[in-house]
Design an enzyme around this catalytic site. Sequence first.
Site, PDB file in Angstrom:
ATOM      1  N   LYS A 182      27.066  75.362  36.660  1.00 41.49           N
ATOM      2  CA  LYS A 182      25.976  76.286  36.341  1.00 41.49           C
ATOM      3  C   LYS A 182      24.836  76.132  37.344  1.00 41.49           C
ATOM      4  O   LYS A 182      24.203  75.080  37.420  1.00 41.49           O
ATOM      5  CB  LYS A 182      25.412  76.017  34.946  1.00 41.49           C
ATOM      6  CG  LYS A 182      24.400  77.092  34.552  1.00 41.49           C
ATOM      7  CD  LYS A 182      23.585  76.723  33.330  1.00 41.49           C
ATOM      8  CE  LYS A 182      22.294  76.043  33.658  1.00 41.49           C
ATOM      9  NZ  LYS A 182      21.319  76.886  34.381  1.00 41.49           N
ATOM     10  N   GLU A 256      21.159  62.755  38.715  1.00 40.57           N
ATOM     11  CA  GLU A 256      20.243  62.689  39.859  1.00 40.57           C
ATOM     12  C   GLU A 256      18.943  63.330  39.405  1.00 40.57           C
ATOM     13  O   GLU A 256      18.894  64.547  39.216  1.00 40.57           O
ATOM     14  CB  GLU A 256      20.806  63.478  41.055  1.00 40.57           C
ATOM     15  CG  GLU A 256      22.100  62.941  41.602  1.00 40.57           C
ATOM     16  CD  GLU A 256      21.925  61.692  42.459  1.00 40.57           C
ATOM     17  OE1 GLU A 256      20.773  61.263  42.678  1.00 40.57           O
ATOM     18  OE2 GLU A 256      22.946  61.141  42.892  1.00 40.57           O
ATOM     19  N   CYS A 290      13.224  66.352  45.274  1.00 39.78           N
ATOM     20  CA  CYS A 290      13.166  65.199  44.371  1.00 39.78           C
ATOM     21  C   CYS A 290      12.733  63.940  45.103  1.00 39.78           C
ATOM     22  O   CYS A 290      12.059  63.094  44.535  1.00 39.78           O
ATOM     23  CB  CYS A 290      14.523  64.991  43.724  1.00 39.78           C
ATOM     24  SG  CYS A 290      15.833  65.051  44.934  1.00 39.78           S
TER      25      CYS A 290
HETATM   26  P1  NAP Z   1      15.599  71.092  34.937  1.00 41.89           P
HETATM   27  O1  NAP Z   1      14.721  71.891  34.098  1.00 41.89           O
HETATM   28  O2  NAP Z   1      16.006  69.751  34.474  1.00 41.89           O
HETATM   29  O3  NAP Z   1      16.884  71.982  35.210  1.00 41.89           O
HETATM   30  C1  NAP Z   1      18.003  71.569  35.920  1.00 41.89           C
HETATM   31  C2  NAP Z   1      19.204  72.342  35.436  1.00 41.89           C
HETATM   32  O4  NAP Z   1      19.522  71.993  34.086  1.00 41.89           O
HETATM   33  C3  NAP Z   1      19.004  73.841  35.432  1.00 41.89           C
HETATM   34  O5  NAP Z   1      20.220  74.460  35.759  1.00 41.89           O
HETATM   35  C4  NAP Z   1      18.612  74.083  33.982  1.00 41.89           C
HETATM   36  O6  NAP Z   1      18.758  75.389  33.549  1.00 41.89           O
HETATM   37  C5  NAP Z   1      19.534  73.141  33.265  1.00 41.89           C
HETATM   38  N1  NAP Z   1      19.120  72.745  31.919  1.00 41.89           N
HETATM   39  C6  NAP Z   1      17.897  72.867  31.330  1.00 41.89           C
HETATM   40  N2  NAP Z   1      17.937  72.327  30.095  1.00 41.89           N
HETATM   41  C7  NAP Z   1      19.188  71.855  29.889  1.00 41.89           C
HETATM   42  C8  NAP Z   1      19.838  71.162  28.816  1.00 41.89           C
HETATM   43  N3  NAP Z   1      19.196  70.830  27.701  1.00 41.89           N
HETATM   44  N4  NAP Z   1      21.140  70.804  28.951  1.00 41.89           N
HETATM   45  C9  NAP Z   1      21.799  71.089  30.102  1.00 41.89           C
HETATM   46  N5  NAP Z   1      21.239  71.746  31.142  1.00 41.89           N
HETATM   47  C10 NAP Z   1      19.954  72.111  31.056  1.00 41.89           C
HETATM   48  O7  NAP Z   1      15.009  70.839  36.376  1.00 41.89           O
HETATM   49  P2  NAP Z   1      14.371  71.906  37.342  1.00 41.89           P
HETATM   50  O8  NAP Z   1      12.970  72.124  36.914  1.00 41.89           O
HETATM   51  O9  NAP Z   1      15.260  73.071  37.504  1.00 41.89           O
HETATM   52  O10 NAP Z   1      14.426  71.090  38.718  1.00 41.89           O
HETATM   53  C11 NAP Z   1      13.424  70.254  39.139  1.00 41.89           C
HETATM   54  C12 NAP Z   1      13.736  68.793  38.829  1.00 41.89           C
HETATM   55  O11 NAP Z   1      14.979  68.381  39.383  1.00 41.89           O
HETATM   56  C13 NAP Z   1      12.718  67.872  39.424  1.00 41.89           C
HETATM   57  O12 NAP Z   1      12.285  66.960  38.463  1.00 41.89           O
HETATM   58  C14 NAP Z   1      13.448  67.163  40.536  1.00 41.89           C
HETATM   59  O13 NAP Z   1      12.999  65.904  40.864  1.00 41.89           O
HETATM   60  C15 NAP Z   1      14.842  67.155  40.068  1.00 41.89           C
HETATM   61  N6  NAP Z   1      15.773  67.105  41.198  1.00 41.89           N
HETATM   62  C16 NAP Z   1      16.438  65.931  41.459  1.00 41.89           C
HETATM   63  C17 NAP Z   1      17.306  65.848  42.529  1.00 41.89           C
HETATM   64  C18 NAP Z   1      18.038  64.580  42.834  1.00 41.89           C
HETATM   65  O14 NAP Z   1      19.002  64.600  43.599  1.00 41.89           O
HETATM   66  N7  NAP Z   1      17.682  63.454  42.292  1.00 41.89           N
HETATM   67  C19 NAP Z   1      17.540  66.959  43.320  1.00 41.89           C
HETATM   68  C20 NAP Z   1      16.862  68.131  43.031  1.00 41.89           C
HETATM   69  C21 NAP Z   1      15.992  68.184  41.949  1.00 41.89           C
HETATM   70  P3  NAP Z   1      17.636  76.483  33.918  1.00 41.89           P
HETATM   71  O15 NAP Z   1      18.383  77.432  34.713  1.00 41.89           O
HETATM   72  O16 NAP Z   1      17.125  77.034  32.649  1.00 41.89           O
HETATM   73  O17 NAP Z   1      16.523  75.758  34.624  1.00 41.89           O
END
Ligand code: NAP
Length: 479
Positions: A182, A256, A290
């Site tokens: 997804k 991650e 991130c």
């Molecule tokens: P997010 O809200 O956690 O969303 C990540 C993904 O998970 C999206 O596809 C999201 O859907 C989905 N999602 C949301 N709630 C969920 C649930 N309860 N169960 C399963 N999936 C769910 O994060 P974001 O705001 O998109 O991304 C930013 C964050 O990602 C930052 O905190 C950043 O540090 C972190 N990040 C980490 C890395 C790494 O490699 N460590 C890399 C990139 C980003 P939606 O389409 O609704 O958002």
Amino acid sequence: MTSPFEYAPAPESRAVVDIKPSYGLFVNGEFVDGRGTSFKTVNPATEEVLAEVAEANEADVDEAVKAARRAYTRVWSRMSGAERAKYLYRIARIIQERGRELAVLESIDNGKPIKESRDVDVPIVAAHFFYYAGWADKLKYAGFGDTPLGVAGQVIPWNFPLLMLAWKIAPALACGNTVVLKPAETTPLTALLFAEICQQADLPPGVVNIVTGAGDTGRAIVSHPDVDKVAFTGSTEVGKAIARAVAGTEKKVTLELGGKAANIVFDDAPLDQAVEGIVNGIFFNQGHVCCAGSRLLVQESVADEVMSRLKRRMATLRVGDPLDKNTDVGAINSAEQLAKIRELSEIGEAEGAERWSAPCELPANGYWFAPTVFTGVTQAHRIAREEIFGPVLSVLTFRTPSEAVEKANNTPFGLSAGVWTDKGSRILSMANKLRAGVVWANTFNKFDPTSPFGGYKESGYGREGGRHGLEAYLKGADD
Ligand code: NAP
Ligand code: MG
């Protein structure tokens, strides 16, 4: 001070991409209508609606998992590694051939500058498929066995839509798993173009399934009983919810998550290069990274000098049209993310830190935030502790190397760190003491498929990339 340079706009043509008015789900090798509702994806630089995209519901996810299971049992897990590699090499070559199209589409849907999507994201995406194609027939030499797990459910964020897809799909397929992935709600389009590339590569139906949607779709994937492995990249908050959801099941998980990296500048560092590294660390991809170097730790004796050079450099950053090849900083990915960045920046001011923003003109439409730096930040400030995930840098100072280590490690995260110094011995001793998955020395934000990436503490667990990245997709001796 505004930029002393005038640039004629050099926009990349949009003609190379063909955005359809609406998209279905990619299940069992075909685009199918979703059973649920749909949502719109917009261009964050203009707020223009780009397309209507299907929102997969539980039944759609179930269909995708069934397709992945069939493909796993009947085709993919039975194929030799050398045969699987041929498909991965083919996908890698098509990504290169269609690189311009992928880069333009990524910039339109995500808001990142074309020079980054063209020169960073897409080349590393292709490199990732080439790299893992090379492992597919050599798994038994990697040290993690050669038995795949089965069906992998993968959920990714919006900051590097295609790159995160590659990090997830390439190792999974190389090891013989099939996937249901997804993409994030705000950036589904390149994943759907990747689905077309799978068709073009004649990948057997069901090996890759792409289900678009928001959090509920992600939840349905994670909690599906026939998913053997969950791979997630995103926020720490959602990561914790996922860890709870799979606790007590047989599912393997890699997470991650977020970060709050320290970029540490010692007084013997070449300061102009360090300033370039600070800029790259926090303003690359609008700071939606991130592992962004969002906390600058600068040695007190050079702090004033570094700040004045940094502000001078920030004033020359070109903020604007992501498709313009001159652009350094593009659009913030969504109105929601912009609101979060604004909120935390206002908190920074209220807590007493001093704010300075580059004097750039921001476009009238779309989501924009000027490159910003906060000085006078203390460790107790929220802007020093929480991830802002935007073009906002918090500056702290230190006197001794041990104070730098203590401040750098004083965070619940542990994804990355940067060290700027002329002394090799100091680099090695800092790297040993910093609790971070990646430590860059005299550089920042360098990514390579051969190098493992991942975090400590609340930044998650498991490694992606390199030989280590195979472990997450193979059955270990105790599984
Ligand atoms: P997010 O809200 O956690 O969303 C990540 C993904 O998970 C999206 O596809 C999201 O859907 C989905 N999602 C949301 N709630 C969920 C649930 N309860 N169960 C399963 N999936 C769910 O994060 P974001 O705001 O998109 O991304 C930013 C964050 O990602 C930052 O905190 C950043 O540090 C972190 N990040 C980490 C890395 C790494 O490699 N460590 C890399 C990139 C980003 P939606 O389409 O609704 O958002
Ligand atoms: Mg979008």
